[in-house]
Write an enzyme that holds these catalytic residues in place. Sequence first.
Site, PDB file in Angstrom:
ATOM      1  N   LYS A  41     -12.037   1.263  -1.725  1.00  0.00           N
ATOM      2  CA  LYS A  41     -10.975   1.896  -2.514  1.00  0.00           C
ATOM      3  C   LYS A  41     -11.457   1.972  -3.966  1.00  0.00           C
ATOM      4  CE  LYS A  41      -7.654   1.168   1.051  1.00  0.00           C
ATOM      5  NZ  LYS A  41      -6.841   0.211   1.786  1.00  0.00           N
TER       6      LYS A  41
ATOM      7  N   SER B 182       0.803  -1.221   0.000  1.00  0.00           N
ATOM      8  CA  SER B 182       0.000   0.000   0.000  1.00  0.00           C
ATOM      9  C   SER B 182       0.840   1.278   0.000  1.00  0.00           C
ATOM     10  CB  SER B 182      -0.964  -0.009   1.180  1.00  0.00           C
ATOM     11  OG  SER B 182      -0.292  -0.304   2.381  1.00  0.00           O
TER      12      SER B 182
ATOM     13  N   HIS C 167      -5.594  -2.922  -2.775  1.00  0.00           N
ATOM     14  CA  HIS C 167      -5.264  -1.953  -3.835  1.00  0.00           C
ATOM     15  C   HIS C 167      -5.284  -2.563  -5.231  1.00  0.00           C
ATOM     16  CE1 HIS C 167      -4.217   0.998  -0.793  1.00  0.00           C
ATOM     17  NE2 HIS C 167      -3.683  -0.012  -0.144  1.00  0.00           N
TER      18      HIS C 167
END
Length: 408
Positions: free
Chosen positions: A246, A187, A215
């Site tokens: 996200k 990350s 991610h």
Amino acid sequence: MLLAHLTRRRLEREAAALLRRRRVAASPCAPLQTVEDGRGRSRQLLNFGSNDYLGLASHPVIAAALAEGAQRWGAGSGASHLVTGHSLAHARLEGELARLLSPWVPDAAALLFCSGFMANLALLTTLGDGEAAIFADKLNHASLVDGGLLAAARMRRYPHGRLDLLDAMLRDCEQPIRLIVTDAVFSMDGDIAPLPALLELAERHDAWLIIDDAHGFGVLGPNGEGALAHYDLSSTRLIYMGTLGKAAGVAGAFVAAHPAIVDALVQSGRSYIYTTAMPPALAHALSASLKLITGEEGASRRRQLATLTAALRDRLSGLIARDPGRGWQLADSATPIQPLIVGDNAAALALASTLDAAGLWVPAIRPPTVPANTARLRITLSAAHTLDDVERLSTTLAACRPGGNGHA
Ligand SMILES: *Cc1c(COP(=O)(O)O)cnc(C)c1O
């Protein structure tokens, strides 16, 4: 006593340039974002810090689905999943997620969580009992570290990416159950874990591989299915965790794994059992988000993201090559996370505040989130950015005086 103690701790943080602050946004998450300056005035900044990689956080179709979900389901779920809070909206989303991941996790079942942090706590404490050993990359996300610390299993951490050392640890392991756990996309660095080699190790040592794809989900893979699709890796040994706040633009997380693993999480995952289910309206909105991610619009957003990423890397590596004296380093990343490593905490903060004065919002990330002396600007891109936005960031960075604050 307590308050004096906390004041002392805060002063120490401040002296080390480690004080953390929040900033109040006065507009939706988007590249151009209005923030309050704390003196009752607001200004607009170009945001390079969100994890809204596909620009879906304020997408009108998803916002409309959220409103429709609230019309249909009301505001709250009313209880945990095991009491009365599990709805058709949750069940449908779990089915969609299981189907999406099933080419890579054969016969996958899926389980929704309120957040990735909670999913990781449940995974590691449930699977990591006294019979198990956990092997974790040193740069894993804080939630995986905490999950491993809470687990009864012994956790051993291997230096980032050092599969030779992991191999040796696995060879020495006497526990019958072995869990390898890794971020799929790290990350704070943006690099993608060598999942094929990790799976090969897992197979050789009869271990399971837990992948945190916070991610990668939505970003990687031909249809945004994430890191497993990116590598086209398939195995029942894979335990997949993806987050939904996200790239998916909403909130929450899910685990996709063998049905027996999902059942174990339902039976004993404390951060699953003892918390109120996410509002069904969010699950409804997430079904709409999944449709966007896996459809033509998702594909074109991923293409835009790749174009922006290549342009930014091109500009920043040129800048560093022309002026190595700045001591900046561009991390080796092919994802929309493009950290510019500065080193010193105060220098990273000073650079972030110079950018801020120029109207650019780029977070400075410092220890303990990253290792000592690797403080950085964590630049993230979104499909909602334009090439002009990238140009503005690169030009502003080029004009920043190296060491202008006396710290670099
Ligand atoms: C953000 C993040 C999480 C936590 O997910 P939330 O849904 O925000 O709680 C877990 N792992 C990684 C690698 C992350 O980046």
